[in-house]
Scaffold this motif. Structure first.
Motif, PDB file in Angstrom:
ATOM      1  N   SER A  88       0.830  -1.209   0.000  1.00 32.42           N
ATOM      2  CA  SER A  88       0.000   0.000   0.000  1.00 32.42           C
ATOM      3  C   SER A  88       0.862   1.255   0.000  1.00 32.42           C
ATOM      4  O   SER A  88       0.553   2.233  -0.688  1.00 32.42           O
ATOM      5  N   THR A  92       0.966   3.899  -3.109  1.00 30.39           N
ATOM      6  CA  THR A  92       0.647   5.298  -2.826  1.00 30.39           C
ATOM      7  C   THR A  92       1.755   6.209  -3.330  1.00 30.39           C
ATOM      8  O   THR A  92       1.481   7.246  -3.959  1.00 30.39           O
ATOM      9  N   TRP A  96       1.523   9.031  -6.105  1.00 35.78           N
ATOM     10  CA  TRP A  96       1.866  10.367  -5.628  1.00 35.78           C
ATOM     11  C   TRP A  96       2.923  11.030  -6.504  1.00 35.78           C
ATOM     12  O   TRP A  96       2.832  12.216  -6.829  1.00 35.78           O
ATOM     13  N   ILE A 116      -4.368   7.105   1.332  1.00 39.70           N
ATOM     14  CA  ILE A 116      -3.799   5.837   0.870  1.00 39.70           C
ATOM     15  C   ILE A 116      -4.834   5.042   0.087  1.00 39.70           C
ATOM     16  O   ILE A 116      -4.543   4.501  -0.986  1.00 39.70           O
ATOM     17  N   CYS A 119      -5.269   6.513  -3.412  1.00 44.94           N
ATOM     18  CA  CYS A 119      -4.148   6.173  -4.299  1.00 44.94           C
ATOM     19  C   CYS A 119      -4.216   4.717  -4.737  1.00 44.94           C
ATOM     20  O   CYS A 119      -3.937   4.397  -5.900  1.00 44.94           O
ATOM     21  N   VAL A 120      -4.605   3.823  -3.830  1.00 47.90           N
ATOM     22  CA  VAL A 120      -4.759   2.417  -4.191  1.00 47.90           C
ATOM     23  C   VAL A 120      -5.891   2.264  -5.212  1.00 47.90           C
ATOM     24  O   VAL A 120      -5.783   1.493  -6.169  1.00 47.90           O
ATOM     25  N   TYR A 123      -4.580   3.403  -8.561  1.00 43.31           N
ATOM     26  CA  TYR A 123      -3.685   2.372  -9.090  1.00 43.31           C
ATOM     27  C   TYR A 123      -4.479   1.190  -9.649  1.00 43.31           C
ATOM     28  O   TYR A 123      -4.191   0.691 -10.742  1.00 43.31           O
TER      29      TYR A 123
END
Length: 131
Positions: A88, A92, A96, A116, A119-120, A123
């Protein structure tokens, strides 16, 4: 029906993450019966009870440095009451590093665990379509 252990730092949830209002039975004996207690509660209890490695209020840019330390040390850490694993943290940071300054500032307004998770999710969205 299995019993759950109340989270030592957040009485609104079980150790396994279930919200307190959805838990039908709490395990009240100490130590709890292993055959009647949620396995996730039992295995996560030591990490849930340990102190935070890092604390960051929303808007604190040093959160990114803490994530970089997690990746550099290849070790999970507890940030604001939430365990953050190596994957993770690295995902992130990967997202970022590719964001513009405007989007970074928008993300920094969120609590650390929400940043977090966002961002996951980015992704997963970006890599999920490729097969």
């Amino acid at each position: 029906m299995t019993g759950h252990l109340r989270h030592p730092r957040d009485p609104r949830q079980a150790v396994c993450g279930l919200p307190a209002d959805t838990v039908t039975r709490w395990e009240t004996q100490d130590p709890p019966h292993t055959e009647r207690t949620c396995e996730d509660c039992l295995t996560l209890l030591p990490d849930a009870a340990r102190r935070d490695d890092y604390t960051h209020p929303p808007g604190d840019a040093t959160l990114i440095e803490s994530l970089r330390r997690i990746v550099a040390e290849r070790q999970h850490a507890k940030i604001d009451g939430v365990l953050v694993d190596l994957w993770s943290a690295s995902v992130t940071l990967a997202i970022w590093d590719r964001l513009t300054a405007k989007h970074r500032q928008r993300l920094l307004t969120l609590p650390s665990h929400e940043l977090i998770l966002r961002c996951v999710a980015i992704y997963t969205h970006v890599t999920g379509g490729r097969r």
